[in-house]
Enzyme design. Structure first.
Site: not given
Ligand code: ASP
Length: 289
Positions: A198, A226, A249
């Site tokens: 990420t 999701r 993250t």
């Protein structure tokens, strides 16, 4: 900018990086994900290529600030470079969901106005961070999802791509390797098949304004629909000129429950903690699992 003691911060679940803006503006920090990457998981060639892209993203974002550009434009510049690289779990190179498709999430926040924008579960916008920024600047909303977000992105003339644009051979392989675990009902794939990466950036510009942004493909083999922490303002991203800027993250479900990014800002605002104390408190006392 009044408070010269302001700090900018970006953190990963397992690694922390802090930049003290007392040093002088402007400042930019970027990250390429959380997690432990073991030596054997990365070839020397890949490692060098990843470092090169990170450096380019950092330099390009900083160049915007150096020319007097805004923190918002600087983080956008850095994040686009990371989204376009196959090495990160964002944009081209993002992980695949249960169906073998890519569903992308991104968010952005302007610490000078507390305005924010985000997109979730989008599958055809080349650079999700641009869609998030457009939501913030050109809509009355904060978060748009799925088809609606794509219709909006199209109306904003953002570049649209086929979902296969996001696929790389590596990701496809890793997705199929994670399938057996997935079929056994193990929701969270093992380290070998997991994609780290990420991306996020936080900057302070010459005016002292802070901006933060995060972009991701989410988690490998996630159930269709999701949504993780990255597009949720207060969970994966937060920016407030009076406290800090955060892009963080990890396993999104845990970050969402705690509202990690806002919790850190609140610990500074209401409990008088320094950035470092607020992070320590949030990571070690609030974030469990
Ligand atoms: N935080 C991301 C999510 O849960 C995934 C990650 O960074 O590994 O969607």
């Amino acid at each position: 900018m009044k408070n010269l003691n302001k700090l900018v911060f970006t953190f990963l679940a397992l690694h922390c990086l802090q930049v003290n803006a007392q040093n002088k503006y402007p400042v930019i920090v970027i990250h390429g994900g959380a997690g432990v990457i073991e030596r054997g998981m990365l070839s020397e060639v890949d490692e060098a290529a990843i470092i090169e892209v990170l450096q380019l993203a950092l330099d390009s974002g900083y160049a915007v600030l150096d020319r007097g550009g805004s923190a918002l434009n600087a983080i956008e510049k850095s994040i686009i470079i990371l989204e376009n690289s196959p090495y990160f779990n964002a944009g081209h190179g993002a992980v695949m969901n249960y169906d073998g498709r890519h569903e992308l999430d991104a968010s952005i926040m302007d610490g000078s106005t507390l305005e924010a924008g985000a997109v979730a579960g989008i599958s055809t916008v080349k650079n999700p961070i641009l869609a998030a920024k457009a939501v913030m600047l050109n809509s009355p909303h904060v978060l748009l999802s799925g088809k609606g977000a794509e219709i909006f992105a199209k109306s904003e003339n953002l570049e649209l791509v086929d979902n296969s644009y996001f696929t790389t051979e590596k990701i496809k392989k890793s997705w199929s390797e994670s399938k057996p675990q997935q079929l056994k009902g193990e929701g969270s794939p093992g380290a070998k098949t997991k994609k780290f990466g990420t991306v996020g950036a936080v900057a302070v510009d010459r005016e002292g304004n802070i901006a933060a942004g995060t972009s991701t493909g989410g988690m490998m083999n996630k159930k269709h629909g999701r949504i993780g922490d990255s597009p949720l303002i207060g969970a994966g991203t937060y920016a407030d000129n009076s406290t800090c800027g955060i892009s963080c993250t990890g396993h999104g479900e845990y970050f969402i429950r705690v509202g990690v990014a806002k919790e850190i800002s609140d610990q500074m605002a209401f409990a008088n903690k320094s950035l470092s104390e607020a992070v320590q408190f949030t990571l070690h006392k609030k974030l469990t699992g």
